[in-house]
Design a protein around this motif. Structure first.
Motif, PDB file in Angstrom:
ATOM      1  N   UNK A  37     -16.479   2.970 -40.624  1.00 43.23           N
ATOM      2  CA  UNK A  37     -17.645   2.242 -40.430  1.00 43.23           C
ATOM      3  C   UNK A  37     -18.319   2.254 -39.042  1.00 43.23           C
ATOM      4  N   UNK A  38     -17.964   3.100 -38.058  1.00 42.52           N
ATOM      5  CA  UNK A  38     -17.994   3.160 -36.888  1.00 42.52           C
ATOM      6  C   UNK A  38     -19.009   4.621 -37.422  1.00 42.52           C
ATOM      7  N   UNK A  39     -19.271   5.675 -37.881  1.00 47.89           N
ATOM      8  CA  UNK A  39     -19.646   6.235 -38.676  1.00 47.89           C
ATOM      9  C   UNK A  39     -21.478   5.650 -39.060  1.00 47.89           C
ATOM     10  N   UNK A  40     -21.054   4.386 -40.295  1.00 52.11           N
ATOM     11  CA  UNK A  40     -22.110   3.837 -40.569  1.00 52.11           C
ATOM     12  C   UNK A  40     -22.894   2.908 -39.772  1.00 52.11           C
ATOM     13  N   UNK A  55     -17.106  15.786 -36.690  1.00 55.35           N
ATOM     14  CA  UNK A  55     -16.959  14.507 -35.807  1.00 55.35           C
ATOM     15  C   UNK A  55     -17.790  14.953 -34.847  1.00 55.35           C
ATOM     16  N   UNK A  56     -17.524  16.084 -34.544  1.00 56.84           N
ATOM     17  CA  UNK A  56     -17.528  17.209 -33.586  1.00 56.84           C
ATOM     18  C   UNK A  56     -18.988  17.032 -33.961  1.00 56.84           C
ATOM     19  N   UNK A  57     -19.702  17.956 -35.184  1.00 56.95           N
ATOM     20  CA  UNK A  57     -20.842  17.916 -34.753  1.00 56.95           C
ATOM     21  C   UNK A  57     -21.727  16.058 -34.683  1.00 56.95           C
ATOM     22  N   UNK A  58     -21.664  14.893 -34.996  1.00 56.69           N
ATOM     23  CA  UNK A  58     -22.069  14.254 -34.322  1.00 56.69           C
ATOM     24  C   UNK A  58     -21.989  13.625 -32.943  1.00 56.69           C
ATOM     25  N   UNK A  91     -14.660   6.982 -28.496  1.00 57.41           N
ATOM     26  CA  UNK A  91     -15.431   6.151 -29.082  1.00 57.41           C
ATOM     27  C   UNK A  91     -15.274   5.995 -30.620  1.00 57.41           C
ATOM     28  N   UNK A  92     -15.342   7.677 -31.474  1.00 59.82           N
ATOM     29  CA  UNK A  92     -16.225   7.621 -32.778  1.00 59.82           C
ATOM     30  C   UNK A  92     -15.094   7.946 -33.667  1.00 59.82           C
ATOM     31  N   UNK A  93     -13.675   7.920 -33.081  1.00 61.20           N
ATOM     32  CA  UNK A  93     -12.205   8.354 -33.211  1.00 61.20           C
ATOM     33  C   UNK A  93     -11.691   7.525 -33.518  1.00 61.20           C
ATOM     34  N   UNK A  94     -11.304   6.796 -32.017  1.00 60.88           N
ATOM     35  CA  UNK A  94     -10.428   4.872 -32.070  1.00 60.88           C
ATOM     36  C   UNK A  94     -11.339   3.924 -31.240  1.00 60.88           C
ATOM     37  N   UNK A  95     -12.581   4.006 -31.255  1.00 58.53           N
ATOM     38  CA  UNK A  95     -13.733   3.040 -30.667  1.00 58.53           C
ATOM     39  C   UNK A  95     -13.396   2.128 -29.481  1.00 58.53           C
ATOM     40  N   UNK A  96     -12.412   3.180 -28.678  1.00 56.40           N
ATOM     41  CA  UNK A  96     -12.271   3.033 -27.328  1.00 56.40           C
ATOM     42  C   UNK A  96     -13.586   3.381 -26.093  1.00 56.40           C
TER      43      UNK A  96
END
Length: 154
Positions: free
Chosen positions: A5-8, A48-51, A61-66
């Motif tokens: 959902x975070x990626x989207x 993830x690293x590329x983004x 933030x991308x991995x956990x939302x924190x």
């Protein structure tokens, strides 16, 4: 919110780009973006690293939302820097006052000091020599003291 959902959310609501545009920026196909935006799908470490690298996104933030969505740039504190160099309160105020001067006055002051320093060093080149060995060492690049093959320094 899941990683999917975070990626989207990031792609659609923050960047306002299509899956195809996002895929091209990441060097993948649109179907790959579609897949990783589906709940429960795996988002690879490489993606993830590329983004994060491409868009300055905070990996945590991308991995956990924190944390914050974006990586916060390092900040520089003149006060902290000057204090770390052992400056007094008066010296700090002098530096701050200098930067409050009109830019034209600062330029004139810098030119004045340049001329005076060049004249002083021209008259007495010894002014460029440090007062003690420690200061001289600090000015010199480090010397490679690796082992010398075939010799014994002992």
């Amino acid at each position: 919110m899941t990683i999917n959902e975070r990626v989207k959310h990031f792609r659609k609501d923050v960047l306002h780009i299509s899956q195809t545009e996002f895929a091209v920026s990441l060097g993948m196909k649109q179907t790959g973006v579609s897949y990783m935006e589906r709940d429960g799908s795996t988002v690879t470490d490489q993606t993830i690293k590329a983004i994060c690298l491409l868009y300055n996104v905070n990996e945590e933030w991308l991995r956990t939302g924190s944390g914050e969505m974006y990586i916060q740039p390092d900040t520089f504190s003149l006060d902290d820097f000057v204090k770390s160099k052992g400056a007094t309160g008066l010296e700090l105020e002098i530096i701050k006052t200098y930067f409050e001067l009109d830019p034209e006055i600062r330029r004139t002051a810098v030119e004045f000091f340049k001329r005076r320093l060049v004249a002083a060093v021209t008259a007495d080149p010894a002014l460029l020599v440090p007062d003690n060995p420690e200061d001289l060492e600090a000015q010199c690049p480090p010397v490679d003291t690796g082992s010398v093959s075939g010799t014994d320094a002992g």
